[in-house]
Design an enzyme around this catalytic site. Structure first.
Site, PDB file in Angstrom:
ATOM      1  N   LYS A  54       0.830  -1.353   0.210  1.00 54.90           N
ATOM      2  CA  LYS A  54       0.161   0.065  -0.091  1.00 54.90           C
ATOM      3  C   LYS A  54       1.390   0.988  -0.442  1.00 54.90           C
ATOM      4  O   LYS A  54       0.589   2.200  -0.429  1.00 54.90           O
ATOM      5  CB  LYS A  54      -0.697   0.102   0.939  1.00 54.90           C
ATOM      6  CG  LYS A  54      -2.111  -1.204   1.639  1.00 54.90           C
ATOM      7  CD  LYS A  54      -3.006  -1.000   2.400  1.00 54.90           C
ATOM      8  CE  LYS A  54      -4.008  -2.666   2.382  1.00 54.90           C
ATOM      9  NZ  LYS A  54      -4.582  -2.414   3.578  1.00 54.90           N
ATOM     10  N   GLN A  98      -4.754  -1.564   9.248  1.00 59.39           N
ATOM     11  CA  GLN A  98      -5.020  -3.103   8.291  1.00 59.39           C
ATOM     12  C   GLN A  98      -5.617  -4.345   9.119  1.00 59.39           C
ATOM     13  O   GLN A  98      -5.264  -4.212  10.433  1.00 59.39           O
ATOM     14  CB  GLN A  98      -3.353  -3.524   8.606  1.00 59.39           C
ATOM     15  CG  GLN A  98      -3.481  -4.289   7.890  1.00 59.39           C
ATOM     16  CD  GLN A  98      -4.014  -4.091   5.844  1.00 59.39           C
ATOM     17  OE1 GLN A  98      -3.909  -3.099   5.450  1.00 59.39           O
ATOM     18  NE2 GLN A  98      -4.383  -5.673   5.990  1.00 59.39           N
ATOM     19  N   ASP A 121     -11.846   1.798   4.005  1.00 60.53           N
ATOM     20  CA  ASP A 121     -12.378   0.959   3.954  1.00 60.53           C
ATOM     21  C   ASP A 121     -13.810   0.550   3.746  1.00 60.53           C
ATOM     22  O   ASP A 121     -13.973  -0.779   2.921  1.00 60.53           O
ATOM     23  CB  ASP A 121     -11.913   0.395   5.107  1.00 60.53           C
ATOM     24  CG  ASP A 121     -10.229  -0.225   4.557  1.00 60.53           C
ATOM     25  OD1 ASP A 121     -10.450  -0.941   3.496  1.00 60.53           O
ATOM     26  OD2 ASP A 121      -9.619  -0.621   5.847  1.00 60.53           O
TER      27      ASP A 121
END
Ligand SMILES: Nc1nc2c(c(=O)[nH]1)N[C@@H](CN(C=O)c1ccc(C(=O)N[C@@H](CCC(=O)O)C(=O)O)cc1)CN2
Ligand SMILES: [Mg+2]
Length: 287
Positions: A54, A98, A121
């Site tokens: 990422k 995460q 997200d």
């Protein structure tokens, strides 16, 4: 006949290049660079790979990467305090944590603490609710990436019989909502589902995200079906294997995603897409 390969790596690269071009245009016009904060708690090896990827993707797209890797013993309160700080920072457009997090951390409370306007997200209940009520703002990256891939086939989703195998918050449930919003007829299967093989065999489109290597057998696939494999399982010999028995399934399907190089790269490209949307295109009013 062998299926056509739905090449997520190539589609993701194309998307990332278009994002880079837009960032260059916006920055030239005096806008800030999109800022993304990926918070990782602990040292899960797979997560470390995804977070590093990422970071690299951010740099290549011209984003500011303001990620934080916190030690495994970081407390819930410390993570919440970091999120409060990032929520208040105008240079940060997207915040994600995460997953998975260590066992002493409550992910639900953490996700709800992220401002829905920075929830790139798409996991915050506000954004899940927007997707469920056909007013999406920020959609979860993996299922939305799957929709971008499906669009590349040129096949109309309206009226297709779709089977989603797996009912997680990250993949199965938002995938159901995305496909329903395109007017597919969707069945969601999970660990308590009876006659899974029979259900998969009825499907024009199968999306599998369960985390069990080759759980969906290739000869279950209806001739001509589209097969999307979200699973990434690392075997003892180091090979990456999906949740679908690829070699057999590809002889039945019309389109199929490989593992690796299928859905995985789309997750990261879609994260950049969501973050750019916050930076330049959203007027978010959620509290
Ligand atoms: N906060 C989040 N956590 C997790 C998510 C998520 O979307 N948000 N999804 C997964 C992990 N993930 C991104 O975070 C992810 C998984 C896989 C890939 C990928 O590109 N995979 C490659 C193979 C990479 C390898 O060598 O292992 C591929 O499939 O080709 C990207 C992102 C869980 N956590
Ligand atoms: Mg909140």
């Amino acid at each position: 006949m062998s299926a056509k390969i739905l090449d997520g790596k190539a589609i993701a690269l194309e998307l990332r290049e278009s994002i880079r071009a837009e960032v260059d245009r916006q920055v030239a016009a005096g806008k800030p660079r999109p800022g993304l904060a990926v918070i990782m708690v602990g040292d899960d090896p797979a997560s470390a790979v995804y977070v590093r990827n990422k970071k690299i993707a951010c740099e290549k797209a011209g984003f500011n990467d303001v990620s934080e890797v916190l030690p495994a013993q970081t407390t819930q309160q410390e993570v919440l305090a970091l999120i409060d700080k990032l929520n208040a920072d105008e240079s940060v457009h997207g915040i994600i944590v995460q997953l998975p997090v260590p066992a002493h951390i409550d992910p639900e409370e953490i996700i709800e603490r992220i401002s829905p306007c920075k929830d790139v997200d798409g996991f915050h209940p506000y954004n899940v609710g927007r997707l469920a009520t056909r007013m999406p703002i920020m959609a979860p990256c993996t299922p939305h990436g799957v929709m971008t891939m499906l669009a590349k086939t040129g096949i109309q989703l309206r009226g297709l019989d779709a089977v989603v195998v797996g009912a997680s918050n990250i993949v199965g449930v938002p995938q159901l909502l995305e496909l329903l919003n395109e007017r597919a007829t969707v069945t969601v299967c999970h660990s308590a589902t009876k006659n899974l093989a029979h259900k998969v065999a009825q499907a024009d489109l199968v999306v599998v995200g369960v985390g069990i290597p080759e759980m969906v057998k290739g000869d279950w696939i209806k001739p001509g079906a589209i097969v999307i494999d979200v699973g990434i399982n690392r075997m003892d010999d180091g090979r990456l294997v999906g949740d679908v028995e690829f070699e057999v399934a590809k002889e039945h399907a019309s389109w199929i995603t490989p593992v690796p190089g299928g859905v995985g790269p789309m997750t990261i490209a879609t994260l950049l897409e969501n973050t750019m949307k916050v930076a330049y295109h959203l007027d978010c009013k959620a509290k």
